[in-house]
Design a protein around this motif. Structure first.
Motif, PDB file in Angstrom:
ATOM      1  N   ALA A  65      -8.457   4.639  -1.146  1.00  0.00           N
ATOM      2  CA  ALA A  65      -9.274   5.113  -2.261  1.00  0.00           C
ATOM      3  C   ALA A  65      -9.637   3.963  -3.193  1.00  0.00           C
ATOM      4  O   ALA A  65     -10.765   3.869  -3.664  1.00  0.00           O
ATOM      5  CB  ALA A  65      -8.530   6.211  -3.031  1.00  0.00           C
ATOM      6  N   LYS A  66      -8.675   3.083  -3.452  1.00  0.00           N
ATOM      7  CA  LYS A  66      -8.914   1.941  -4.332  1.00  0.00           C
ATOM      8  C   LYS A  66      -8.130   0.734  -3.830  1.00  0.00           C
ATOM      9  O   LYS A  66      -7.010   0.873  -3.313  1.00  0.00           O
ATOM     10  CB  LYS A  66      -8.454   2.240  -5.767  1.00  0.00           C
ATOM     11  CG  LYS A  66      -9.369   3.184  -6.546  1.00  0.00           C
ATOM     12  CD  LYS A  66     -10.605   2.461  -7.072  1.00  0.00           C
ATOM     13  CE  LYS A  66     -11.555   3.417  -7.799  1.00  0.00           C
ATOM     14  NZ  LYS A  66     -11.025   3.870  -9.088  1.00  0.00           N
ATOM     15  N   VAL A  67      -8.727  -0.449  -4.004  1.00  0.00           N
ATOM     16  CA  VAL A  67      -8.038  -1.719  -3.790  1.00  0.00           C
ATOM     17  C   VAL A  67      -7.841  -2.338  -5.166  1.00  0.00           C
ATOM     18  O   VAL A  67      -8.796  -2.440  -5.946  1.00  0.00           O
ATOM     19  CB  VAL A  67      -8.843  -2.671  -2.883  1.00  0.00           C
ATOM     20  CG1 VAL A  67      -8.020  -3.930  -2.591  1.00  0.00           C
ATOM     21  CG2 VAL A  67      -9.239  -1.981  -1.583  1.00  0.00           C
ATOM     22  N   VAL A  68      -6.617  -2.749  -5.469  1.00  0.00           N
ATOM     23  CA  VAL A  68      -6.267  -3.271  -6.787  1.00  0.00           C
ATOM     24  C   VAL A  68      -5.853  -4.727  -6.649  1.00  0.00           C
ATOM     25  O   VAL A  68      -5.018  -5.052  -5.798  1.00  0.00           O
ATOM     26  CB  VAL A  68      -5.109  -2.459  -7.409  1.00  0.00           C
ATOM     27  CG1 VAL A  68      -4.780  -2.961  -8.815  1.00  0.00           C
ATOM     28  CG2 VAL A  68      -5.441  -0.973  -7.423  1.00  0.00           C
ATOM     29  N   ARG A  69      -6.419  -5.599  -7.481  1.00  0.00           N
ATOM     30  CA  ARG A  69      -6.037  -7.007  -7.428  1.00  0.00           C
ATOM     31  C   ARG A  69      -5.526  -7.476  -8.797  1.00  0.00           C
ATOM     32  O   ARG A  69      -5.880  -6.913  -9.839  1.00  0.00           O
ATOM     33  CB  ARG A  69      -7.206  -7.895  -6.996  1.00  0.00           C
ATOM     34  CG  ARG A  69      -8.283  -8.071  -8.065  1.00  0.00           C
ATOM     35  CD  ARG A  69      -9.282  -9.128  -7.646  1.00  0.00           C
ATOM     36  NE  ARG A  69     -10.363  -9.279  -8.635  1.00  0.00           N
ATOM     37  CZ  ARG A  69     -11.429 -10.032  -8.463  1.00  0.00           C
ATOM     38  NH1 ARG A  69     -11.587 -10.706  -7.332  1.00  0.00           N
ATOM     39  NH2 ARG A  69     -12.348 -10.121  -9.406  1.00  0.00           N
ATOM     40  N   GLY A  70      -4.739  -8.561  -8.772  1.00  0.00           N
ATOM     41  CA  GLY A  70      -4.122  -9.060  -9.990  1.00  0.00           C
ATOM     42  C   GLY A  70      -4.552 -10.444 -10.406  1.00  0.00           C
ATOM     43  O   GLY A  70      -4.082 -10.947 -11.430  1.00  0.00           O
ATOM     44  N   PHE A  71      -5.422 -11.096  -9.638  1.00  0.00           N
ATOM     45  CA  PHE A  71      -5.929 -12.418 -10.037  1.00  0.00           C
ATOM     46  C   PHE A  71      -7.425 -12.474  -9.829  1.00  0.00           C
ATOM     47  O   PHE A  71      -7.947 -12.106  -8.776  1.00  0.00           O
ATOM     48  CB  PHE A  71      -5.272 -13.543  -9.246  1.00  0.00           C
ATOM     49  CG  PHE A  71      -5.799 -14.907  -9.610  1.00  0.00           C
ATOM     50  CD1 PHE A  71      -5.441 -15.493 -10.817  1.00  0.00           C
ATOM     51  CD2 PHE A  71      -6.674 -15.590  -8.779  1.00  0.00           C
ATOM     52  CE1 PHE A  71      -5.942 -16.743 -11.188  1.00  0.00           C
ATOM     53  CE2 PHE A  71      -7.172 -16.839  -9.128  1.00  0.00           C
ATOM     54  CZ  PHE A  71      -6.800 -17.412 -10.341  1.00  0.00           C
TER      55      PHE A  71
ATOM     56  N   TYR B  99       0.837  -1.201   0.000  1.00  0.00           N
ATOM     57  CA  TYR B  99       0.000   0.000   0.000  1.00  0.00           C
ATOM     58  C   TYR B  99       0.870   1.249   0.000  1.00  0.00           C
ATOM     59  O   TYR B  99       2.040   1.219   0.408  1.00  0.00           O
ATOM     60  CB  TYR B  99      -0.967   0.014   1.190  1.00  0.00           C
ATOM     61  CG  TYR B  99      -0.327  -0.143   2.546  1.00  0.00           C
ATOM     62  CD1 TYR B  99       0.182   0.957   3.243  1.00  0.00           C
ATOM     63  CD2 TYR B  99      -0.252  -1.390   3.168  1.00  0.00           C
ATOM     64  CE1 TYR B  99       0.748   0.818   4.503  1.00  0.00           C
ATOM     65  CE2 TYR B  99       0.313  -1.548   4.422  1.00  0.00           C
ATOM     66  CZ  TYR B  99       0.809  -0.437   5.081  1.00  0.00           C
ATOM     67  OH  TYR B  99       1.379  -0.582   6.328  1.00  0.00           O
ATOM     68  N   THR B 100       0.300   2.339  -0.501  1.00  0.00           N
ATOM     69  CA  THR B 100       1.002   3.613  -0.473  1.00  0.00           C
ATOM     70  C   THR B 100       0.959   4.167   0.944  1.00  0.00           C
ATOM     71  O   THR B 100       0.013   3.927   1.695  1.00  0.00           O
ATOM     72  CB  THR B 100       0.374   4.604  -1.454  1.00  0.00           C
ATOM     73  OG1 THR B 100      -1.035   4.696  -1.199  1.00  0.00           O
ATOM     74  CG2 THR B 100       0.588   4.132  -2.894  1.00  0.00           C
ATOM     75  N   ALA B 101       2.005   4.909   1.299  1.00  0.00           N
ATOM     76  CA  ALA B 101       2.215   5.287   2.701  1.00  0.00           C
ATOM     77  C   ALA B 101       1.076   6.115   3.279  1.00  0.00           C
ATOM     78  O   ALA B 101       0.800   6.042   4.480  1.00  0.00           O
ATOM     79  CB  ALA B 101       3.537   6.043   2.833  1.00  0.00           C
ATOM     80  N   ASP B 102       0.404   6.892   2.451  1.00  0.00           N
ATOM     81  CA  ASP B 102      -0.704   7.716   2.948  1.00  0.00           C
ATOM     82  C   ASP B 102      -2.067   7.074   2.698  1.00  0.00           C
ATOM     83  O   ASP B 102      -3.106   7.752   2.682  1.00  0.00           O
ATOM     84  CB  ASP B 102      -0.652   9.106   2.306  1.00  0.00           C
ATOM     85  CG  ASP B 102       0.557   9.910   2.786  1.00  0.00           C
ATOM     86  OD1 ASP B 102       0.939   9.758   3.963  1.00  0.00           O
ATOM     87  OD2 ASP B 102       1.128  10.669   1.977  1.00  0.00           O
ATOM     88  N   ASN B 103      -2.048   5.753   2.484  1.00  0.00           N
ATOM     89  CA  ASN B 103      -3.283   4.953   2.384  1.00  0.00           C
ATOM     90  C   ASN B 103      -4.186   5.330   1.211  1.00  0.00           C
ATOM     91  O   ASN B 103      -5.409   5.227   1.301  1.00  0.00           O
ATOM     92  CB  ASN B 103      -4.085   5.024   3.692  1.00  0.00           C
ATOM     93  CG  ASN B 103      -3.441   4.215   4.805  1.00  0.00           C
ATOM     94  OD1 ASN B 103      -2.257   3.893   4.744  1.00  0.00           O
ATOM     95  ND2 ASN B 103      -4.204   3.901   5.821  1.00  0.00           N
ATOM     96  N   GLU B 104      -3.549   5.697   0.073  1.00  0.00           N
ATOM     97  CA  GLU B 104      -4.370   5.963  -1.104  1.00  0.00           C
ATOM     98  C   GLU B 104      -4.732   4.670  -1.837  1.00  0.00           C
ATOM     99  O   GLU B 104      -5.882   4.462  -2.215  1.00  0.00           O
ATOM    100  CB  GLU B 104      -3.645   6.902  -2.083  1.00  0.00           C
ATOM    101  CG  GLU B 104      -3.306   8.269  -1.518  1.00  0.00           C
ATOM    102  CD  GLU B 104      -1.884   8.333  -0.981  1.00  0.00           C
ATOM    103  OE1 GLU B 104      -1.396   9.442  -0.730  1.00  0.00           O
ATOM    104  OE2 GLU B 104      -1.272   7.252  -0.829  1.00  0.00           O
ATOM    105  N   LEU B 105      -3.737   3.806  -2.044  1.00  0.00           N
ATOM    106  CA  LEU B 105      -3.930   2.600  -2.841  1.00  0.00           C
ATOM    107  C   LEU B 105      -3.495   1.371  -2.057  1.00  0.00           C
ATOM    108  O   LEU B 105      -2.453   1.387  -1.389  1.00  0.00           O
ATOM    109  CB  LEU B 105      -3.110   2.674  -4.136  1.00  0.00           C
ATOM    110  CG  LEU B 105      -3.397   3.840  -5.081  1.00  0.00           C
ATOM    111  CD1 LEU B 105      -2.391   3.843  -6.229  1.00  0.00           C
ATOM    112  CD2 LEU B 105      -4.820   3.769  -5.620  1.00  0.00           C
ATOM    113  N   LEU B 106      -4.280   0.301  -2.167  1.00  0.00           N
ATOM    114  CA  LEU B 106      -3.945  -0.998  -1.567  1.00  0.00           C
ATOM    115  C   LEU B 106      -3.879  -2.017  -2.690  1.00  0.00           C
ATOM    116  O   LEU B 106      -4.798  -2.100  -3.516  1.00  0.00           O
ATOM    117  CB  LEU B 106      -5.006  -1.408  -0.549  1.00  0.00           C
ATOM    118  CG  LEU B 106      -4.923  -2.835   0.006  1.00  0.00           C
ATOM    119  CD1 LEU B 106      -3.634  -3.033   0.808  1.00  0.00           C
ATOM    120  CD2 LEU B 106      -6.146  -3.156   0.870  1.00  0.00           C
TER     121      LEU B 106
END
Length: 271
Positions: free
Chosen positions: A222-228, A178-185
């Motif tokens: 803000a967003k959770v991103v997955r790859g599978f 995740y980004t340090a300021d909790n923007e993206l997971l």
């Protein structure tokens, strides 16, 4: 005596001070597709970019040695850029890497023969073949008991460690990033919205149901991103989630995307 637990911060990749994050979906040892994606990313890198591989780098394809060699080579080039740091690149543990770890602990499984057969049928067989390991020897070991299994898994571990850097890569995997300021997971397959990040456990690898149906930001991201995605539904965007599996390893292309910190996709590529 109980074993010491991994400190929480070591379980996750934390991207500090980055402006964009490149994400690469499940590779499944499709080396040619990975090289094409790396070429595309390399040409478009900007200062302040980070890179996350979303798991399943191995499994299903037999070019596992070549794939890990390519990942390590690109890592060296990526962090050699001016202003880049080693922490800017993160490898996530996918279901294939989780299976690999369970294989190395097979002697502790309550039904090792059954567990081994299941793993072979779900992508492990190709990885063993890629390292020149006879999977039938594993089947024999599971019938002969824990001592035989331990001897065989030590041979498996030695085969991987014989390839420079491979063992280190497979033990440096993170559960999420995740980004340090909790923007993206960034996760492999899914999350359980009812649980905090530190209590997801197997949801990272075997979850995914309802992933795109999140009705509010999970954990403030803000967003959770997955790859599978087991359905390989392609690049899909929802208000609070992004899914980007195009079916690499199952006959489809490998997907990669660059996300800005507000969760928008700045660029997307496939090979």
């Amino acid at each position: 005596m109980s074993q010491p637990r991994t400190p929480p911060r070591r379980r996750f990749g934390i991207l500090v001070g980055r402006r964009r994050v490149w994400a690469v979906s499940s590779i499944h040892a499709e080396i040619d597709r990975l090289r094409t994606i790396h070429t595309a990313i390399e040409r478009r890198l900007q200062p302040g970019d980070a890179l996350v591989y979303l798991g399943n780098m191995i499994g299903r394809g037999t070019a596992v040695r070549e794939t890990l060699d390519e990942l390590l080579a690109f890592r060296r080039a990526f962090i050699a850029r001016p202003g880049a740091f080693a922490s800017d690149l993160v490898y996530l543990r996918g279901s294939q890497e989780e299976m690999w770890q369970k294989l190395l602990e097979l002697q502790f499984a309550p039904n090792p023969a059954e567990v081994y057969r299941w793993m072979l049928d779900h992508g492990l067989a190709a990885t063993l073949e890629g390292y020149g390991i006879n999977r039938n020897h594993g089947s024999v070991a599971t019938r002969d008991g824990p001592v035989a299994i331990t001897r065989w898994t030590n041979e498996v571990r030695a085969a991987v460690n014989g390839a420079p850097g491979h063992g280190n890569l497979l033990t440096a995997l993170r559960r999420a990033a995740y980004t340090a300021d909790n923007e993206l997971l960034f996760v492999h397959a899914g999350i359980d919205p009812s649980r905090p990040l530190t209590a997801q456990h197997d949801s990272f690898w075997w979850g995914g149901a309802g992933f795109l149906d999140l009705t509010e930001p999970y954990g403030g991201f803000a967003k959770v991103v997955r790859g599978f995605d087991k359905h390989h539904g392609g690049l899909q965007q929802a208000p609070f989630a992004v899914s980007m599996d195009r079916g690499c390893g199952f006959g489809g292309p490998l997907a990669a995307a660059c996300l800005t910190l507000d969760g928008q996709i700045a660029e997307a590529y496939e090979a």
